[in-house]
Design a protein around this motif. Structure first.
Motif, PDB file in Angstrom:
ATOM      1  N   LEU A   1     -57.201 -15.612-108.221  1.00  0.00           N
ATOM      2  CA  LEU A   1     -57.901 -14.708-107.294  1.00  0.00           C
ATOM      3  C   LEU A   1     -56.985 -14.230-106.161  1.00  0.00           C
ATOM      4  CD1 LEU A   1     -60.662 -13.408-107.098  1.00  0.00           C
ATOM      5  CD2 LEU A   1     -61.437 -15.322-105.703  1.00  0.00           C
ATOM      6  N   PRO A   2     -56.375 -15.111-105.375  1.00  0.00           N
ATOM      7  CA  PRO A   2     -55.467 -14.607-104.338  1.00  0.00           C
ATOM      8  C   PRO A   2     -54.201 -13.977-104.899  1.00  0.00           C
ATOM      9  CG  PRO A   2     -55.375 -17.002-104.428  1.00  0.00           C
ATOM     10  CD  PRO A   2     -56.529 -16.581-105.291  1.00  0.00           C
ATOM     11  N   VAL A   3     -53.741 -14.461-106.052  1.00  0.00           N
ATOM     12  CA  VAL A   3     -52.529 -13.897-106.656  1.00  0.00           C
ATOM     13  C   VAL A   3     -52.778 -12.461-107.105  1.00  0.00           C
ATOM     14  CG1 VAL A   3     -51.014 -14.032-108.677  1.00  0.00           C
ATOM     15  CG2 VAL A   3     -51.494 -16.090-107.332  1.00  0.00           C
ATOM     16  N   LEU A   4     -53.865 -12.237-107.826  1.00  0.00           N
ATOM     17  CA  LEU A   4     -54.178 -10.875-108.281  1.00  0.00           C
ATOM     18  C   LEU A   4     -54.564  -9.984-107.103  1.00  0.00           C
ATOM     19  CD1 LEU A   4     -56.135 -11.626-111.582  1.00  0.00           C
ATOM     20  CD2 LEU A   4     -53.789 -10.802-111.346  1.00  0.00           C
ATOM     21  N   GLY A   5     -55.231 -10.571-106.108  1.00  0.00           N
ATOM     22  CA  GLY A   5     -55.561  -9.789-104.922  1.00  0.00           C
ATOM     23  C   GLY A   5     -54.312  -9.292-104.218  1.00  0.00           C
ATOM     24  N   THR A   6     -53.317 -10.155-104.099  1.00  0.00           N
ATOM     25  CA  THR A   6     -52.045  -9.751-103.481  1.00  0.00           C
ATOM     26  C   THR A   6     -51.360  -8.678-104.318  1.00  0.00           C
ATOM     27  OG1 THR A   6     -51.813 -11.994-102.589  1.00  0.00           O
ATOM     28  CG2 THR A   6     -49.847 -10.607-102.602  1.00  0.00           C
ATOM     29  N   CYS A   7     -51.375  -8.857-105.636  1.00  0.00           N
ATOM     30  CA  CYS A   7     -50.788  -7.845-106.525  1.00  0.00           C
ATOM     31  C   CYS A   7     -51.472  -6.488-106.340  1.00  0.00           C
ATOM     32  CB  CYS A   7     -50.914  -8.286-107.988  1.00  0.00           C
ATOM     33  SG  CYS A   7     -49.814  -9.638-108.444  1.00  0.00           S
ATOM     34  N   ALA A   8     -52.800  -6.503-106.196  1.00  0.00           N
ATOM     35  CA  ALA A   8     -53.546  -5.254-106.042  1.00  0.00           C
ATOM     36  C   ALA A   8     -53.145  -4.534-104.756  1.00  0.00           C
ATOM     37  CB  ALA A   8     -55.048  -5.530-106.054  1.00  0.00           C
ATOM     38  N   VAL A   9     -53.006  -5.277-103.656  1.00  0.00           N
ATOM     39  CA  VAL A   9     -52.613  -4.659-102.384  1.00  0.00           C
ATOM     40  C   VAL A   9     -51.202  -4.087-102.485  1.00  0.00           C
ATOM     41  CG1 VAL A   9     -52.151  -5.083 -99.942  1.00  0.00           C
ATOM     42  CG2 VAL A   9     -54.144  -6.141-101.027  1.00  0.00           C
ATOM     43  N   ILE A  10     -50.299  -4.836-103.104  1.00  0.00           N
ATOM     44  CA  ILE A  10     -48.919  -4.354-103.244  1.00  0.00           C
ATOM     45  C   ILE A  10     -48.879  -3.106-104.126  1.00  0.00           C
ATOM     46  CG2 ILE A  10     -46.636  -4.900-104.172  1.00  0.00           C
ATOM     47  CD1 ILE A  10     -47.152  -7.817-103.373  1.00  0.00           C
ATOM     48  N   TRP A  11     -49.598  -3.151-105.262  1.00  0.00           N
ATOM     49  CA  TRP A  11     -49.607  -1.994-106.178  1.00  0.00           C
ATOM     50  C   TRP A  11     -50.207  -0.764-105.500  1.00  0.00           C
ATOM     51  CZ3 TRP A  11     -53.647   1.010-107.799  1.00  0.00           C
ATOM     52  CH2 TRP A  11     -53.342   1.979-108.765  1.00  0.00           C
ATOM     53  N   ALA A  12     -51.260  -0.962-104.678  1.00  0.00           N
ATOM     54  CA  ALA A  12     -51.943   0.170-104.046  1.00  0.00           C
ATOM     55  C   ALA A  12     -50.991   0.994-103.189  1.00  0.00           C
ATOM     56  CB  ALA A  12     -53.111  -0.338-103.201  1.00  0.00           C
ATOM     57  N   ASN A  13     -50.000   0.325-102.577  1.00  0.00           N
ATOM     58  CA  ASN A  13     -48.948   1.039-101.847  1.00  0.00           C
ATOM     59  C   ASN A  13     -49.547   2.015-100.827  1.00  0.00           C
ATOM     60  OD1 ASN A  13     -46.315   1.715-101.194  1.00  0.00           O
ATOM     61  ND2 ASN A  13     -46.143   3.269-102.792  1.00  0.00           N
ATOM     62  N   ASP A  14     -50.511   1.515-100.064  1.00  0.00           N
ATOM     63  CA  ASP A  14     -51.202   2.350 -99.072  1.00  0.00           C
ATOM     64  C   ASP A  14     -50.264   2.643 -97.906  1.00  0.00           C
ATOM     65  OD1 ASP A  14     -52.935   3.615 -97.383  1.00  0.00           O
ATOM     66  OD2 ASP A  14     -54.343   1.949 -97.185  1.00  0.00           O
ATOM     67  N   ASP A  15     -49.812   3.887 -97.814  1.00  0.00           N
ATOM     68  CA  ASP A  15     -48.828   4.224 -96.793  1.00  0.00           C
ATOM     69  C   ASP A  15     -49.415   4.194 -95.386  1.00  0.00           C
ATOM     70  OD1 ASP A  15     -50.451   6.374 -97.141  1.00  0.00           O
ATOM     71  OD2 ASP A  15     -48.856   7.868 -97.358  1.00  0.00           O
ATOM     72  N   ARG A  16     -50.742   4.275 -95.288  1.00  0.00           N
ATOM     73  CA  ARG A  16     -51.366   4.200 -93.965  1.00  0.00           C
ATOM     74  C   ARG A  16     -51.615   2.748 -93.551  1.00  0.00           C
ATOM     75  NH1 ARG A  16     -56.454   7.918 -94.857  1.00  0.00           N
ATOM     76  NH2 ARG A  16     -56.401   6.691 -96.780  1.00  0.00           N
ATOM     77  N   ALA A  17     -52.238   1.972 -94.456  1.00  0.00           N
ATOM     78  CA  ALA A  17     -52.494   0.541 -94.225  1.00  0.00           C
ATOM     79  C   ALA A  17     -52.983   0.279 -92.808  1.00  0.00           C
ATOM     80  CB  ALA A  17     -51.235  -0.279 -94.519  1.00  0.00           C
ATOM     81  N   SER A  18     -54.058   0.938 -92.430  1.00  0.00           N
ATOM     82  CA  SER A  18     -54.569   0.816 -91.059  1.00  0.00           C
ATOM     83  C   SER A  18     -54.938  -0.622 -90.713  1.00  0.00           C
ATOM     84  CB  SER A  18     -55.784   1.728 -90.881  1.00  0.00           C
ATOM     85  OG  SER A  18     -56.778   1.427 -91.843  1.00  0.00           O
ATOM     86  N   TRP A  19     -55.335  -1.395 -91.718  1.00  0.00           N
ATOM     87  CA  TRP A  19     -55.711  -2.789 -91.480  1.00  0.00           C
ATOM     88  C   TRP A  19     -54.512  -3.634 -91.031  1.00  0.00           C
ATOM     89  CZ3 TRP A  19     -53.470  -6.767 -94.339  1.00  0.00           C
ATOM     90  CH2 TRP A  19     -52.715  -6.364 -95.441  1.00  0.00           C
ATOM     91  N   ALA A  20     -53.308  -3.178 -91.397  1.00  0.00           N
ATOM     92  CA  ALA A  20     -52.108  -3.948 -91.075  1.00  0.00           C
ATOM     93  C   ALA A  20     -51.257  -3.310 -89.999  1.00  0.00           C
ATOM     94  CB  ALA A  20     -51.267  -4.132 -92.333  1.00  0.00           C
TER      95      ALA A  20
END
Length: 666
Positions: free
Chosen positions: A263-282
């Protein structure tokens, strides 16, 4: 050198706000978990997030440079060294420097050993070999957290070599991805196969952790989202939800790593793959700053906590104090960097010179630690003299029972040890956790009486000898042991079965090592005292039924009531307090009233069990305590305990423990 065609190398040099945010999230989880925030009982998933990020970034770096025909394994190692080692060396130097002035010789000796292990990046292997009920508590290990750096460094050593070899054999992304997925699957399968029988190895070693790095690596090979804002939004959203959900549903009872780790491993993969250039949460200043300083926060937070605990300061203030300490340190480091940056650039303008300086520092600091280890923590600093230190150190090492005799063998049989096992006759069996093994020291002699009955010890450290109850933190470690041991007792037609354990930690709600209760395939902890008592009643019912069936073979049953225990590790805390000149009166005795209160439930439950199965009761407190206290030191002030609850082997041989002889009498 062959290129890997069609493998994306985007963003290998640019700063990614989302990955920095993941680092911040990971280190927040780990710190709050280590500082015992109940809501972050699953905060250890932060390490898994770090592993995935490392796998992604290292794969990008290696493949991009291979494609540019400028990859060098040596240069890769140098870059990793310059990224990781300086901060670790600085931490180790500060620990040794402050330790010389502020830490007693016993703890400084252990610190020096841990510094060497950390600098060699083998902490994970050492912990795997050392881990157990008798190892010092986590709060006593200054560099416990560097096990994850050991795993990462071992990955860094092997991964580029393997990728480089693969590029000689395959030229397409598809083939490279296929090979990585096969290795990932094998590592994950190994993790699932070993998670029960070899839980410590599964947790600490690279072969069962590599799949987490490789998930990140596979994302790098496949390539990330290229500009689709919708995909970026949903990928980030789903990934963060997976990480947050895992943090809520996972706790220290969860077998880890295991299937839920996906669950956390795939979740991390999903965030990395999404490549959100805005990433307002971060992108907010706080998350950005925490992410940028995440490595430093990670390596400093745990030694600070250990030092705080060492001085017996209130744990509720530990996190605010660390925040002030780290913020002040960060400001000083930033100012120093600005002042020295220009001079450093002139001095270390060549990359090779910078690397050489790190190597020299590594040799110097590791050598300093080795010298302190050789000098046994520099005993001459101790105010009461080296002889006193040695006496306290011997107290912590006075065990006696063979450590190879705990638990089950890989084939599922018990690791039974004992005295005169080849003698004829029905055996006398001691069954329980490490407390049962204490009594071995009473009967072990250089010359075995051939006519004496065989005495067998069936023990599993930290495992309660009650049917349906397991150790909460590592339930799989105890699974199967009790039933196997009881079956062995029945099969041997034992003359006497003696149950002994650290009862007060299992039969008391809110203790430091609360048990869990078997419910089908899971083991659940009680939510409140009422539920705890109900579960204990059910366990006692099941245990009584099992013991009654054993009694049908003519086996006598003896239940040894709780051994007097302290809340503190007596010799270790005594060394610290004597070093500082603090009051030690509460360490040389256990309040009888406090112990009776702590043991109230366990005594009542065990006496009820004894009544139901016709067992004999033996209460060590009747012989080791007076009306006011239970002694924990001899007349010279030398501890009679190894830690807070285990009595020393040499002490148990003394006349004061003659009452134990009745356990093996005809």
């Amino acid at each position: 050198m062959h290129q890997i065609s069609h493998v994306s190398t985007q963003a290998t040099r640019s700063f990614r706000e989302d990955i920095n945010g993941l680092r911040a999230l990971a280190v927040i989880c780990v710190v709050l978990f280590h500082y015992k925030f109940a809501a972050f009982d699953g905060g250890f998933i932060g390490v898994d997030i770090f592993f995935v990020i490392s796998g992604f970034l290292m794969t990008q770096i290696v493949i991009s440079r291979i494609n540019e025909s400028r990859f060098s394994v040596w240069e890769f190692y140098k870059a990793r060294t310059m990224r990781i080692v300086p901060a670790l060396l600085f931490l180790c130097f500060v620990l040794l420097f402050l330790g010389f002035f502020l830490v007693d010789p016993i703890r400084l000796e252990r610190m020096s050993k841990e510094v060497i292990e950390s600098n060699l990046f083998i902490s994970n292997i050492v912990l795997w070999r050392e881990v157990g009920y008798f190892d010092s508590r986590a709060e006593e290990k200054w560099l416990l957290h560097t096990w994850s750096l050991g795993v990462e460094w071992q990955f860094y050593i092997l991964f580029p070599v393997c990728i480089l070899a693969l590029t000689k054999l395959v030229r397409s992304k598809s083939w490279l991805l296929a090979v990585m997925l096969v290795v990932l699957a094998l590592s994950f399968l190994l993790c699932l196969l070993f998670q029960n029988k070899y839980q410590q190895a599964t947790f600490y070693l690279l072969p069962t952790r590599a799949w987490e790095f490789l998930f990140g690596g596979c994302v790098a090979v496949m390539g990330c989202n290229r500009g689709s804002r919708l995909a970026g939004y949903w990928g980030t959203f789903v990934g963060l939800v997976a990480i947050l959900v895992s943090m809520v549903i996972v706790n220290r009872l969860t077998l880890w790593p295991s299937l839920p780790t996906l669950l956390p491993v795939l979740g991390t993969c999903a965030v990395i793959w999404a490549n959100d250039d805005r990433a307002s949460w971060a992108a907010n200043p706080v998350m950005r700053l925490i992410g940028l300083w995440s490595y430093s926060i990670y390596i400093w937070h745990w030694p600070f906590f250990v030092g705080w605990s060492y001085l017996e300061l209130p744990l509720s203030f530990a996190l605010p104090a660390f925040g002030v300490f780290f913020a002040g340190g960060a400001v000083l480091v930033t100012l120093a960097q600005r002042v020295l940056a220009e001079r450093a650039d002139i001095l270390f303008h060549q990359r090779g010179l910078r690397f050489a300086s790190i190597v020299v520092a590594w040799i110097a600091i590791t050598g300093l630690a080795a010298n302190m280890l050789f000098l046994r923590g520099v005993e001459s600093r101790y105010p009461l003299g080296p002889e006193r230190v040695e006496a306290l150190r011997q107290s912590t090492e006075d065990w006696g029972f063979p450590r190879s005799c705990f638990g089950l063998k890989p084939d599922g049989e018990t690791k039974a040890c004992g005295i005169g096992l080849s003698n004829p006759g029905r055996p006398i069996v001691f069954l329980g956790d490490s407390h049962a093994s204490l009594w071995y020291n009473r009967f072990a002699t250089d010359k075995v009486d051939d006519m004496a009955p065989p005495i067998k010890f069936l023990v599993a450290a930290g495992c309660p000898p009650l049917v349906g109850m397991l150790r909460a933190e590592q339930p799989s470690r105890c699974q199967g042991f009790l039933e196997t041991a009881l079956h062995e007792v029945e099969k041997s037609h034992a003359r006497r079965l003696i149950l002994s354990a650290f009862w007060t930690t299992y039969l008391r709600f809110g203790g430091t090592d609360m048990p869990c209760f078997v419910a089908g395939a899971k083991c659940r902890s009680a939510a409140d005292p009422d539920e705890f008592r109900q579960q204990v009643d059910h366990v006692i019912d099941s245990t009584a039924d099992r013991l009654l069936s054993i009694r049908k073979n003519g086996t006598d049953i003896v239940i040894v009531l709780p051994v007097p225990s302290h809340d503190l590790n007596i010799p270790i805390v005594l060394a610290m307090r004597e070093f500082y000149g603090f009051d030690t009166r509460d360490l040389v005795g256990i309040s009888r009233a406090a112990f009776d209160e702590r043991a109230l439930l366990s005594r009542g439950v065990l006496k009820d069990l004894a009544r139901r199965v016709g067992a004999t009761i033996l209460d060590p407190a009747d012989y080791l305590c007076d009306l006011q206290s239970c002694a924990t030191a001899d007349k010279d002030g030398i501890p009679t305990y190894i830690d807070s609850n285990h009595i020393r082997a040499s002490i148990i041989k003394k006349p004061k423990f003659d009452f134990l002889d009745r356990l093996v009498a005809p």
